[in-house]
Design an enzyme around this catalytic site. Sequence first.
Site, PDB file in Angstrom:
ATOM      1  N   ILE A 155       3.359  -2.287   1.070  1.00  0.00           N
ATOM      2  CA  ILE A 155       3.730  -0.865   1.108  1.00  0.00           C
ATOM      3  C   ILE A 155       3.895  -0.398   2.555  1.00  0.00           C
ATOM      4  O   ILE A 155       4.890   0.234   2.916  1.00  0.00           O
ATOM      5  CB  ILE A 155       2.675  -0.008   0.363  1.00  0.00           C
ATOM      6  CG1 ILE A 155       2.653  -0.394  -1.134  1.00  0.00           C
ATOM      7  CG2 ILE A 155       2.970   1.483   0.538  1.00  0.00           C
ATOM      8  CD1 ILE A 155       1.505   0.194  -1.923  1.00  0.00           C
ATOM      9  N   THR A 229      -1.986   7.636   0.773  1.00  0.00           N
ATOM     10  CA  THR A 229      -1.534   7.252  -0.580  1.00  0.00           C
ATOM     11  C   THR A 229      -2.262   5.979  -1.004  1.00  0.00           C
ATOM     12  O   THR A 229      -1.835   5.320  -1.944  1.00  0.00           O
ATOM     13  CB  THR A 229      -0.010   6.981  -0.603  1.00  0.00           C
ATOM     14  OG1 THR A 229       0.286   6.012   0.407  1.00  0.00           O
ATOM     15  CG2 THR A 229       0.797   8.239  -0.386  1.00  0.00           C
ATOM     16  N   ARG A 231      -6.328   4.790  -0.926  1.00  0.00           N
ATOM     17  CA  ARG A 231      -7.517   5.062  -1.739  1.00  0.00           C
ATOM     18  C   ARG A 231      -8.291   6.189  -1.056  1.00  0.00           C
ATOM     19  O   ARG A 231      -8.427   6.222   0.174  1.00  0.00           O
ATOM     20  CB  ARG A 231      -8.425   3.831  -1.854  1.00  0.00           C
ATOM     21  CG  ARG A 231      -7.918   2.764  -2.831  1.00  0.00           C
ATOM     22  CD  ARG A 231      -7.933   3.224  -4.295  1.00  0.00           C
ATOM     23  NE  ARG A 231      -7.440   2.214  -5.210  1.00  0.00           N
ATOM     24  CZ  ARG A 231      -6.178   2.089  -5.627  1.00  0.00           C
ATOM     25  NH1 ARG A 231      -5.248   2.922  -5.187  1.00  0.00           N
ATOM     26  NH2 ARG A 231      -5.843   1.153  -6.489  1.00  0.00           N
ATOM     27  N   GLU A 260     -11.944  11.170  -7.190  1.00  0.00           N
ATOM     28  CA  GLU A 260     -10.848  11.583  -8.076  1.00  0.00           C
ATOM     29  C   GLU A 260     -11.065  11.263  -9.550  1.00  0.00           C
ATOM     30  O   GLU A 260     -10.466  11.898 -10.428  1.00  0.00           O
ATOM     31  CB  GLU A 260      -9.522  10.943  -7.629  1.00  0.00           C
ATOM     32  CG  GLU A 260      -9.449   9.433  -7.851  1.00  0.00           C
ATOM     33  CD  GLU A 260      -8.133   8.822  -7.360  1.00  0.00           C
ATOM     34  OE1 GLU A 260      -7.691   9.148  -6.248  1.00  0.00           O
ATOM     35  OE2 GLU A 260      -7.562   7.992  -8.096  1.00  0.00           O
ATOM     36  N   HIS A 292      -2.690  11.031  -7.657  1.00  0.00           N
ATOM     37  CA  HIS A 292      -2.514   9.565  -7.663  1.00  0.00           C
ATOM     38  C   HIS A 292      -1.222   9.194  -8.406  1.00  0.00           C
ATOM     39  O   HIS A 292      -1.236   8.420  -9.367  1.00  0.00           O
ATOM     40  CB  HIS A 292      -3.729   8.881  -8.321  1.00  0.00           C
ATOM     41  CG  HIS A 292      -3.944   7.467  -7.830  1.00  0.00           C
ATOM     42  ND1 HIS A 292      -5.188   6.947  -7.578  1.00  0.00           N
ATOM     43  CD2 HIS A 292      -3.064   6.472  -7.549  1.00  0.00           C
ATOM     44  CE1 HIS A 292      -5.067   5.694  -7.171  1.00  0.00           C
ATOM     45  NE2 HIS A 292      -3.780   5.383  -7.145  1.00  0.00           N
ATOM     46  N   GLN A 293      -0.132   9.778  -7.952  1.00  0.00           N
ATOM     47  CA  GLN A 293       1.142   9.590  -8.644  1.00  0.00           C
ATOM     48  C   GLN A 293       2.171   8.810  -7.823  1.00  0.00           C
ATOM     49  O   GLN A 293       3.327   8.692  -8.223  1.00  0.00           O
ATOM     50  CB  GLN A 293       1.752  10.953  -9.031  1.00  0.00           C
ATOM     51  CG  GLN A 293       2.293  11.750  -7.836  1.00  0.00           C
ATOM     52  CD  GLN A 293       3.106  12.967  -8.255  1.00  0.00           C
ATOM     53  OE1 GLN A 293       2.537  13.935  -8.733  1.00  0.00           O
ATOM     54  NE2 GLN A 293       4.414  12.917  -8.069  1.00  0.00           N
ATOM     55  N   ALA A 294       1.724   8.279  -6.663  1.00  0.00           N
ATOM     56  CA  ALA A 294       2.704   7.634  -5.785  1.00  0.00           C
ATOM     57  C   ALA A 294       3.428   6.479  -6.478  1.00  0.00           C
ATOM     58  O   ALA A 294       4.575   6.179  -6.171  1.00  0.00           O
ATOM     59  CB  ALA A 294       2.026   7.146  -4.501  1.00  0.00           C
TER      60      ALA A 294
HETATM   61  P1  NAD Z   1      -1.172  -5.354   0.617  1.00  0.00           P
HETATM   62  O1  NAD Z   1      -2.320  -6.242   0.257  1.00  0.00           O
HETATM   63  O2  NAD Z   1       0.217  -5.914   0.554  1.00  0.00           O
HETATM   64  O3  NAD Z   1      -1.391  -4.782   2.107  1.00  0.00           O
HETATM   65  C1  NAD Z   1      -2.605  -4.292   2.580  1.00  0.00           C
HETATM   66  C2  NAD Z   1      -2.618  -4.496   4.087  1.00  0.00           C
HETATM   67  O4  NAD Z   1      -3.800  -3.877   4.587  1.00  0.00           O
HETATM   68  C3  NAD Z   1      -2.678  -5.980   4.482  1.00  0.00           C
HETATM   69  O5  NAD Z   1      -1.677  -6.256   5.444  1.00  0.00           O
HETATM   70  C4  NAD Z   1      -4.078  -6.134   5.070  1.00  0.00           C
HETATM   71  O6  NAD Z   1      -4.125  -7.099   6.112  1.00  0.00           O
HETATM   72  C5  NAD Z   1      -4.320  -4.723   5.593  1.00  0.00           C
HETATM   73  N1  NAD Z   1      -5.708  -4.424   5.868  1.00  0.00           N
HETATM   74  C6  NAD Z   1      -6.830  -4.989   5.345  1.00  0.00           C
HETATM   75  N2  NAD Z   1      -7.917  -4.452   5.921  1.00  0.00           N
HETATM   76  C7  NAD Z   1      -7.476  -3.547   6.835  1.00  0.00           C
HETATM   77  C8  NAD Z   1      -8.130  -2.684   7.747  1.00  0.00           C
HETATM   78  N3  NAD Z   1      -9.455  -2.657   7.876  1.00  0.00           N
HETATM   79  N4  NAD Z   1      -7.353  -1.890   8.517  1.00  0.00           N
HETATM   80  C9  NAD Z   1      -6.008  -1.923   8.423  1.00  0.00           C
HETATM   81  N5  NAD Z   1      -5.344  -2.728   7.585  1.00  0.00           N
HETATM   82  C10 NAD Z   1      -6.069  -3.528   6.796  1.00  0.00           C
HETATM   83  O7  NAD Z   1      -1.329  -4.070  -0.290  1.00  0.00           O
HETATM   84  P2  NAD Z   1      -0.196  -3.019  -0.694  1.00  0.00           P
HETATM   85  O8  NAD Z   1       0.495  -3.472  -1.928  1.00  0.00           O
HETATM   86  O9  NAD Z   1       0.604  -2.686   0.517  1.00  0.00           O
HETATM   87  O10 NAD Z   1      -1.105  -1.767  -1.108  1.00  0.00           O
HETATM   88  C11 NAD Z   1      -1.906  -1.084  -0.153  1.00  0.00           C
HETATM   89  C12 NAD Z   1      -2.836  -0.136  -0.888  1.00  0.00           C
HETATM   90  O11 NAD Z   1      -2.066   0.896  -1.514  1.00  0.00           O
HETATM   91  C13 NAD Z   1      -3.600  -0.779  -2.068  1.00  0.00           C
HETATM   92  O12 NAD Z   1      -4.784  -1.394  -1.630  1.00  0.00           O
HETATM   93  C14 NAD Z   1      -3.890   0.401  -2.946  1.00  0.00           C
HETATM   94  O13 NAD Z   1      -5.163   0.917  -2.600  1.00  0.00           O
HETATM   95  C15 NAD Z   1      -2.829   1.430  -2.566  1.00  0.00           C
HETATM   96  N6  NAD Z   1      -1.929   1.748  -3.681  1.00  0.00           N
HETATM   97  C16 NAD Z   1      -1.817   3.046  -4.053  1.00  0.00           C
HETATM   98  C17 NAD Z   1      -0.959   3.408  -5.089  1.00  0.00           C
HETATM   99  C18 NAD Z   1      -0.786   4.847  -5.515  1.00  0.00           C
HETATM  100  O14 NAD Z   1      -0.194   5.094  -6.570  1.00  0.00           O
HETATM  101  N7  NAD Z   1      -1.248   5.807  -4.742  1.00  0.00           N
HETATM  102  C19 NAD Z   1      -0.231   2.411  -5.747  1.00  0.00           C
HETATM  103  C20 NAD Z   1      -0.354   1.086  -5.314  1.00  0.00           C
HETATM  104  C21 NAD Z   1      -1.205   0.761  -4.282  1.00  0.00           C
END
Ligand code: NAD
Length: 344
Positions: A155, A229, A231, A260, A292-294
Amino acid sequence: MKKICFYDTKPYDKVFFDFYKEKFGFEIDYFESKLNFNTAVMAKGYEAVVAFVNDTIDEKTIDILYDNGVRIIGMRCAGYNNIDFKAAFNKIHVVRVPAYSPYAVAEHAMALLLTLNRKIHRAYNRTKEHNFSLNGLIGFDLHGKTIGVVGTGKIGSIFVDICKGFGLNVIAYDPYPLQGSDIKYVSFDRLCEESDIISLHCPLTKETRHLIDKDEFGLMKKGVVIINTSRGALINSEDLLIAIKEEKVGGAGLDVYEEETEFFYEDKSYSIIQDDILSGLISMPNVIVTSHQAFLTKEALNNIAEITLMNIKDFFDDKPLENEICYQCIKYNHCQKDKTSRCF
Ligand code: NAD
């Protein structure tokens, strides 16, 4: 036909899962209740459970599911901070949808930033009332501002590309930087100090809980805009509310909130909200909270339904579980199984 039960179901889930259930040969019963140790017993008689982000999958819940014959939990989401993997290991397999539409989340993060900055939420309400005044609606050009992106995974890296399209100067922090990319990585403290906008895209873990609290707000520029967006518990919400009241933070776009579970996805419009921090944040003119609608696009819901049911079918077909996540992944910070086997 294998029987699956769903927890925390909403009408839009049914539309997409009903479309795919015959293709994969499943019978599905949908429960509105969230999964927790009180409701786990409802899974008796089902061979698989499908759960979501605000279910509480702790040791007690896992034991009840296991005692009632459940051997697989299909998470219809990417995040997995709500699961006790240590308790599940050797009992119940947990599969997830690692990527369903990173675009959906990255685009929502930008939507929050644009809305907040250009006060679209306020303008919308005004013109509905035939109030055409512009007082208080001044934003700033994104072009040339510095945005700090925390986490450049699926993301975060798409969000970086979107930001570049706006002419933003992007800096990022990630303990595992993307190899071969031209993203400018800096330390987390430097990101806090230099950013006009900060957007969070890292997972919630023990290390990242309250990644941003009063100390980090202390480092930030006055008027910084925070977008989350990812957690809710990445930010200490009480400290955020204080920073907003003190005008240290100039705006916050929050799709997630650390407490939440009790509120998000439910219609609470006739209730007195007992959470003063959430109420305080929502009452601020420079805060936008979405529930939490992203993830909520047609493309994402379609992918979630197809991949969740495919994950569960692979389990019943005795295939390796490509999207399994287990205690070992958490313990060693990456999956250690070879691609042709299962965790246990
Ligand atoms: P991903 O695993 O592809 O990427 C997460 C990145 O965070 C990785 O590159 C990792 O190295 C990095 N990371 C780990 N620890 C870290 C730290 N201490 N500081 C900075 N970076 C760090 O995950 P993604 O698919 O990109 O998703 C990211 C987050 O988005 C998920 O963990 C989830 O919580 C959230 N999410 C939210 C929604 C929503 O609807 N709001 C939907 C999907 C995911």
